[in-house]
Design a protein around this motif. Sequence first.
Motif, PDB file in Angstrom:
ATOM      1  N   MET A   1      -7.162 -12.218   0.140  1.00 16.72           N
ATOM      2  CA  MET A   1      -7.293 -11.487   1.391  1.00 16.72           C
ATOM      3  C   MET A   1      -8.736 -10.967   1.498  1.00 16.72           C
ATOM      4  N   ASP A   2      -9.331 -11.112   2.650  1.00 20.11           N
ATOM      5  CA  ASP A   2     -10.668 -10.651   2.948  1.00 20.11           C
ATOM      6  C   ASP A   2     -10.727  -9.122   2.883  1.00 20.11           C
ATOM      7  N   VAL A   3     -11.836  -8.564   2.359  1.00 17.46           N
ATOM      8  CA  VAL A   3     -11.941  -7.119   2.171  1.00 17.46           C
ATOM      9  C   VAL A   3     -11.835  -6.365   3.499  1.00 17.46           C
ATOM     10  N   ILE A   4     -12.407  -6.891   4.578  1.00 20.44           N
ATOM     11  CA  ILE A   4     -12.308  -6.209   5.878  1.00 20.44           C
ATOM     12  C   ILE A   4     -10.858  -6.203   6.359  1.00 20.44           C
ATOM     13  N   GLU A   5     -10.162  -7.297   6.147  1.00 24.58           N
ATOM     14  CA  GLU A   5      -8.745  -7.366   6.506  1.00 24.58           C
ATOM     15  C   GLU A   5      -7.939  -6.335   5.716  1.00 24.58           C
ATOM     16  N   ILE A   6      -8.234  -6.190   4.419  1.00 25.63           N
ATOM     17  CA  ILE A   6      -7.539  -5.190   3.593  1.00 25.63           C
ATOM     18  C   ILE A   6      -7.806  -3.791   4.125  1.00 25.63           C
ATOM     19  N   ILE A   7      -9.069  -3.484   4.428  1.00 19.27           N
ATOM     20  CA  ILE A   7      -9.422  -2.159   4.946  1.00 19.27           C
ATOM     21  C   ILE A   7      -8.673  -1.874   6.238  1.00 19.27           C
ATOM     22  N   LYS A   8      -8.612  -2.845   7.133  1.00 17.17           N
ATOM     23  CA  LYS A   8      -7.972  -2.621   8.428  1.00 17.17           C
ATOM     24  C   LYS A   8      -6.445  -2.564   8.335  1.00 17.17           C
ATOM     25  N   GLN A   9      -5.863  -3.228   7.349  1.00 14.99           N
ATOM     26  CA  GLN A   9      -4.401  -3.229   7.194  1.00 14.99           C
ATOM     27  C   GLN A   9      -3.886  -2.036   6.385  1.00 14.99           C
ATOM     28  N   ARG A  10      -4.676  -1.562   5.407  1.00 13.92           N
ATOM     29  CA  ARG A  10      -4.195  -0.551   4.484  1.00 13.92           C
ATOM     30  C   ARG A  10      -3.853   0.757   5.194  1.00 13.92           C
ATOM     31  N   ARG A  11      -2.673   1.227   4.961  1.00 15.34           N
ATOM     32  CA  ARG A  11      -2.215   2.512   5.477  1.00 15.34           C
ATOM     33  C   ARG A  11      -1.559   3.247   4.325  1.00 15.34           C
ATOM     34  N   SER A  12      -1.369   4.525   4.472  1.00 12.90           N
ATOM     35  CA  SER A  12      -0.679   5.298   3.448  1.00 12.90           C
ATOM     36  C   SER A  12       0.790   4.910   3.411  1.00 12.90           C
ATOM     37  N   ILE A  13       1.281   4.725   2.205  1.00 18.76           N
ATOM     38  CA  ILE A  13       2.686   4.394   1.967  1.00 18.76           C
ATOM     39  C   ILE A  13       3.278   5.532   1.150  1.00 18.76           C
ATOM     40  N   ARG A  14       4.454   6.016   1.578  1.00 23.65           N
ATOM     41  CA  ARG A  14       5.081   7.162   0.922  1.00 23.65           C
ATOM     42  C   ARG A  14       6.521   6.909   0.492  1.00 23.65           C
ATOM     43  N   LYS A  15       6.999   5.700   0.702  1.00 20.12           N
ATOM     44  CA  LYS A  15       8.346   5.324   0.249  1.00 20.12           C
ATOM     45  C   LYS A  15       8.229   3.958  -0.407  1.00 20.12           C
ATOM     46  N   PHE A  16       8.832   3.831  -1.584  1.00 18.79           N
ATOM     47  CA  PHE A  16       8.539   2.692  -2.437  1.00 18.79           C
ATOM     48  C   PHE A  16       9.793   1.971  -2.919  1.00 18.79           C
ATOM     49  N   LYS A  17       9.645   0.662  -3.101  1.00 20.94           N
ATOM     50  CA  LYS A  17      10.667  -0.104  -3.810  1.00 20.94           C
ATOM     51  C   LYS A  17      10.604   0.336  -5.272  1.00 20.94           C
ATOM     52  N   GLN A  18      11.635   0.078  -6.017  1.00 18.49           N
ATOM     53  CA  GLN A  18      11.684   0.584  -7.383  1.00 18.49           C
ATOM     54  C   GLN A  18      11.262  -0.440  -8.437  1.00 18.49           C
ATOM     55  N   ASP A  19      10.575  -1.493  -8.027  1.00 16.34           N
ATOM     56  CA  ASP A  19      10.056  -2.484  -8.959  1.00 16.34           C
ATOM     57  C   ASP A  19       8.876  -1.889  -9.732  1.00 16.34           C
ATOM     58  N   PRO A  20       8.872  -2.030 -11.061  1.00 19.39           N
ATOM     59  CA  PRO A  20       7.757  -1.482 -11.837  1.00 19.39           C
ATOM     60  C   PRO A  20       6.460  -2.256 -11.585  1.00 19.39           C
ATOM     61  N   ILE A  21       5.345  -1.563 -11.777  1.00 18.19           N
ATOM     62  CA  ILE A  21       4.023  -2.176 -11.653  1.00 18.19           C
ATOM     63  C   ILE A  21       3.549  -2.538 -13.062  1.00 18.19           C
ATOM     64  N   ASP A  22       3.099  -3.752 -13.223  1.00 17.66           N
ATOM     65  CA  ASP A  22       2.643  -4.248 -14.514  1.00 17.66           C
ATOM     66  C   ASP A  22       1.449  -3.431 -15.023  1.00 17.66           C
ATOM     67  N   ASP A  23       1.419  -3.185 -16.331  1.00 16.43           N
ATOM     68  CA  ASP A  23       0.324  -2.431 -16.949  1.00 16.43           C
ATOM     69  C   ASP A  23      -1.046  -3.018 -16.644  1.00 16.43           C
ATOM     70  N   GLU A  24      -1.147  -4.334 -16.616  1.00 16.66           N
ATOM     71  CA  GLU A  24      -2.440  -4.968 -16.361  1.00 16.66           C
ATOM     72  C   GLU A  24      -2.937  -4.662 -14.952  1.00 16.66           C
ATOM     73  N   ILE A  25      -2.028  -4.583 -14.002  1.00 14.05           N
ATOM     74  CA  ILE A  25      -2.418  -4.219 -12.632  1.00 14.05           C
ATOM     75  C   ILE A  25      -2.902  -2.776 -12.613  1.00 14.05           C
ATOM     76  N   LEU A  26      -2.182  -1.877 -13.276  1.00 17.36           N
ATOM     77  CA  LEU A  26      -2.591  -0.467 -13.310  1.00 17.36           C
ATOM     78  C   LEU A  26      -3.962  -0.316 -13.966  1.00 17.36           C
TER      79      LEU A  26
END
Length: 191
Positions: free
Chosen positions: A1-26
Motif C-alpha cells: 500500500m502506498d504511504v499516502i494511501e495509508i495516511i488518508k485511510q488510517r483512522r482511529s480504531i477503538r474496537k478490535f477483533k480478538q486475534d493476537p498480533i505476532d511478536d515480530e509485527i509488534l
Amino acid sequence: MDVIEIIKQRRSIRKFKQDPIDDEILKELVDCAKLAPCASNKQPLEFIVVKDKEICDKVFENLGWASYISPKGTPKEGEKPTAYIFILVNKHRATKWIGHDIGAAFENILLAAWSKGIGGCPIVTINRENVRKILNVPDGYEIDTVIPLGYKGHESFAEDNDETVKYYIDENSNFHVPKRPLEKVIHFDKF
C-alpha cells in the motif's frame, strides 16, 4: 500500500477483533517508532509492549476511551485491544521538543500498524500512577502515551465538516470523524 494511501485511510480504531498480533509485527512497530525523527537525536523514547491478557486487562481498566462518545466508545468484552505499546520518556534524555518526538513516534506506529491491517489510536488519558505499578516503570521515566492495538473490529471514516469536532458512532457501530476541509486549512504564500 502506498504511504499516502495509508495516511488518508488510517483512522482511529477503538474496537478490535480478538486475534493476537505476532511478536515480530509488534517489534517492527516499535522499530518504526524508534526511527522517527527526534530533536537533537537525543532518542529519549522507550517503549513497553504489552500483550499478556492479564496485564492487558489491568491496563484497560486504567485508560480513558473516546470522551465525545463515552461510554459507547469504550470497547466491551470481546472488543478490547489484544496489545498495547506504551511510549515512555527518559527524562534525562528529553529536550523541550519532546512533544514533537512523541507525535512522530506514535504516528509511525499507527501508520505501520495500518499497513499490516492493525488498528489503534493514541490515548493520553491514563491513570499513570496505577500503570506505573502494573508495568514496573522505574523512576526517571514518564508514561506519556499508549497505543491500544488490534485487528480492526469496526470501520472509521473521515468526513469534511467544519461545523463540529465531535465524532460519532452510527447504527452499524462505525465511527465518523469530522475533519476540516482542505480549502479551510491551506494558505499559499500568505494567510
